[in-house]
Design an enzyme around this catalytic site. Sequence first.
Site, PDB file in Angstrom:
ATOM      1  N   SER A   7       0.834  -1.193   0.000  1.00  0.00           N
ATOM      2  CA  SER A   7       0.000   0.000   0.000  1.00  0.00           C
ATOM      3  C   SER A   7       0.869   1.244   0.000  1.00  0.00           C
ATOM      4  O   SER A   7       1.636   1.481   0.949  1.00  0.00           O
ATOM      5  CB  SER A   7      -0.919   0.019   1.225  1.00  0.00           C
ATOM      6  OG  SER A   7      -1.550   1.276   1.346  1.00  0.00           O
ATOM      7  N   HIS A  32      -1.385  -1.276  -4.078  1.00  0.00           N
ATOM      8  CA  HIS A  32      -2.663  -0.900  -3.459  1.00  0.00           C
ATOM      9  C   HIS A  32      -2.701   0.611  -3.269  1.00  0.00           C
ATOM     10  O   HIS A  32      -1.789   1.204  -2.672  1.00  0.00           O
ATOM     11  CB  HIS A  32      -2.817  -1.606  -2.114  1.00  0.00           C
ATOM     12  CG  HIS A  32      -4.159  -1.431  -1.484  1.00  0.00           C
ATOM     13  ND1 HIS A  32      -5.262  -2.165  -1.853  1.00  0.00           N
ATOM     14  CD2 HIS A  32      -4.584  -0.592  -0.501  1.00  0.00           C
ATOM     15  CE1 HIS A  32      -6.296  -1.807  -1.129  1.00  0.00           C
ATOM     16  NE2 HIS A  32      -5.910  -0.845  -0.303  1.00  0.00           N
ATOM     17  N   ASP A  34      -4.909   3.620  -1.686  1.00  0.00           N
ATOM     18  CA  ASP A  34      -6.003   4.006  -0.787  1.00  0.00           C
ATOM     19  C   ASP A  34      -6.445   5.422  -1.108  1.00  0.00           C
ATOM     20  O   ASP A  34      -5.720   6.394  -0.845  1.00  0.00           O
ATOM     21  CB  ASP A  34      -5.540   3.927   0.667  1.00  0.00           C
ATOM     22  CG  ASP A  34      -5.398   2.497   1.142  1.00  0.00           C
ATOM     23  OD1 ASP A  34      -6.386   1.751   1.051  1.00  0.00           O
ATOM     24  OD2 ASP A  34      -4.300   2.121   1.593  1.00  0.00           O
ATOM     25  N   MET A  36      -8.858   8.453  -0.329  1.00  0.00           N
ATOM     26  CA  MET A  36      -9.674   8.964   0.775  1.00  0.00           C
ATOM     27  C   MET A  36     -10.068  10.410   0.501  1.00  0.00           C
ATOM     28  O   MET A  36      -9.263  11.193  -0.020  1.00  0.00           O
ATOM     29  CB  MET A  36      -8.898   8.882   2.088  1.00  0.00           C
ATOM     30  CG  MET A  36      -8.324   7.524   2.405  1.00  0.00           C
ATOM     31  SD  MET A  36      -7.423   7.554   3.981  1.00  0.00           S
ATOM     32  CE  MET A  36      -6.582   5.965   3.907  1.00  0.00           C
ATOM     33  N   HIS A  65      -8.651   1.299  -3.882  1.00  0.00           N
ATOM     34  CA  HIS A  65      -9.629   1.135  -2.802  1.00  0.00           C
ATOM     35  C   HIS A  65     -10.271   2.492  -2.547  1.00  0.00           C
ATOM     36  O   HIS A  65      -9.628   3.409  -2.006  1.00  0.00           O
ATOM     37  CB  HIS A  65      -8.904   0.608  -1.556  1.00  0.00           C
ATOM     38  CG  HIS A  65      -9.757   0.479  -0.345  1.00  0.00           C
ATOM     39  ND1 HIS A  65      -9.232   0.298   0.918  1.00  0.00           N
ATOM     40  CD2 HIS A  65     -11.109   0.496  -0.172  1.00  0.00           C
ATOM     41  CE1 HIS A  65     -10.205   0.211   1.795  1.00  0.00           C
ATOM     42  NE2 HIS A  65     -11.346   0.343   1.160  1.00  0.00           N
ATOM     43  N   GLY A 141      -8.678   4.929   7.323  1.00  0.00           N
ATOM     44  CA  GLY A 141      -8.384   6.351   7.414  1.00  0.00           C
ATOM     45  C   GLY A 141      -6.926   6.665   7.655  1.00  0.00           C
ATOM     46  O   GLY A 141      -6.445   7.729   7.270  1.00  0.00           O
ATOM     47  N   PHE A 142      -6.195   5.730   8.245  1.00  0.00           N
ATOM     48  CA  PHE A 142      -4.797   5.970   8.577  1.00  0.00           C
ATOM     49  C   PHE A 142      -3.979   4.685   8.419  1.00  0.00           C
ATOM     50  O   PHE A 142      -4.488   3.589   8.663  1.00  0.00           O
ATOM     51  CB  PHE A 142      -4.647   6.484  10.017  1.00  0.00           C
ATOM     52  CG  PHE A 142      -5.400   7.755  10.289  1.00  0.00           C
ATOM     53  CD1 PHE A 142      -4.835   8.981  10.010  1.00  0.00           C
ATOM     54  CD2 PHE A 142      -6.685   7.709  10.810  1.00  0.00           C
ATOM     55  CE1 PHE A 142      -5.544  10.158  10.256  1.00  0.00           C
ATOM     56  CE2 PHE A 142      -7.399   8.874  11.058  1.00  0.00           C
ATOM     57  CZ  PHE A 142      -6.816  10.103  10.778  1.00  0.00           C
ATOM     58  N   GLY A 144      -0.509   2.261   9.394  1.00  0.00           N
ATOM     59  CA  GLY A 144       0.286   1.939  10.569  1.00  0.00           C
ATOM     60  C   GLY A 144      -0.480   1.515  11.797  1.00  0.00           C
ATOM     61  O   GLY A 144       0.068   1.492  12.905  1.00  0.00           O
ATOM     62  N   ASP A 174      -6.854  -5.859   4.574  1.00  0.00           N
ATOM     63  CA  ASP A 174      -6.164  -4.575   4.582  1.00  0.00           C
ATOM     64  C   ASP A 174      -6.078  -4.040   6.002  1.00  0.00           C
ATOM     65  O   ASP A 174      -7.080  -3.679   6.606  1.00  0.00           O
ATOM     66  CB  ASP A 174      -6.929  -3.595   3.692  1.00  0.00           C
ATOM     67  CG  ASP A 174      -6.234  -2.239   3.563  1.00  0.00           C
ATOM     68  OD1 ASP A 174      -5.213  -2.026   4.236  1.00  0.00           O
ATOM     69  OD2 ASP A 174      -6.724  -1.409   2.783  1.00  0.00           O
ATOM     70  N   GLY A 175      -4.836  -3.996   6.521  1.00  0.00           N
ATOM     71  CA  GLY A 175      -4.622  -3.369   7.819  1.00  0.00           C
ATOM     72  C   GLY A 175      -3.903  -4.234   8.836  1.00  0.00           C
ATOM     73  O   GLY A 175      -4.371  -5.319   9.168  1.00  0.00           O
ATOM     74  N   GLY A 176      -2.754  -3.783   9.296  1.00  0.00           N
ATOM     75  CA  GLY A 176      -2.050  -4.462  10.381  1.00  0.00           C
ATOM     76  C   GLY A 176      -1.408  -5.775  10.019  1.00  0.00           C
ATOM     77  O   GLY A 176      -1.084  -6.577  10.904  1.00  0.00           O
ATOM     78  N   GLY A 196       1.378  -2.192   4.302  1.00  0.00           N
ATOM     79  CA  GLY A 196       1.878  -0.840   4.139  1.00  0.00           C
ATOM     80  C   GLY A 196       3.152  -0.566   4.894  1.00  0.00           C
ATOM     81  O   GLY A 196       4.251  -0.752   4.374  1.00  0.00           O
ATOM     82  N   SER A 197       3.034  -0.138   6.141  1.00  0.00           N
ATOM     83  CA  SER A 197       4.203   0.266   6.918  1.00  0.00           C
ATOM     84  C   SER A 197       5.186  -0.876   7.140  1.00  0.00           C
ATOM     85  O   SER A 197       6.396  -0.644   7.246  1.00  0.00           O
ATOM     86  CB  SER A 197       3.758   0.841   8.271  1.00  0.00           C
ATOM     87  OG  SER A 197       2.973  -0.082   8.996  1.00  0.00           O
TER      88      SER A 197
END
Length: 224
Positions: A7, A32, A34, A36, A65, A141-142, A144, A174-176, A196-197
């Site tokens: 991402s 990916h 994102d 927003m 996305h 929304g964010f 990390g 998606d996420g973590g 991502g991070s």
Amino acid sequence: MKILAPSILSADFLNLGSQIKLLEKGKADLIHCDVMDGQFVPNITFGPILVKKITAVTKLPLDVHLMINNPENFIEDFVDAGAKYISVHYEGNVHTDRLINKIKSDNVKAGIAINPATPVSCLTEIANIVDYVLLMSVNPGFGGQLFIEYTKNKIVELVELRKKLNKNFLIELDGGVTHRNIKELGDLGVDIFVVGSSIFNTPDIPKTISNFKHILKKEIANNE
């Protein structure tokens, strides 16, 4: 097949072109994006202009996305910009069936996304026509954020729904996602991993991608 989708939300935007080249070097599968709007989620990122710029410098497919209000007004813009995958959220979109069919009519993979607190049961009808389901495992929304543990149960529910409907839609998460949990998530049934991070905040991006893909290959081998 397991798919790794870094991402760019976590990328260094002042050096985005060179960072994309590092994703290619590491043999990422998708990029990916994102999107927003500061209304559907509490952040603003970028739009179709940047997506078009990215498609000009890479052959990697773009997974867009849309975390925006009124996505029906922007589908054509992102298709024209070169997106190969487009997902829209179940939440707040009244005409979801129309949206998904619009995306598919443009020969783009169509996905439906749901937030952590949205039940999988909401997707019973729309899952019949989507190419993939994007499950948010953090609140959108964010970047990390830490993985929300109860979303593991939702992965299991999506796998069961896929079997019940006798469909072959992919499950995207998606996420973590980190190197510590990606194998477990793959074992549960995730097909596409948005990272991502855990990729961009490392000193050697190609090596990090390679390590993730190595873990996923071991997961596949263990399931054969």
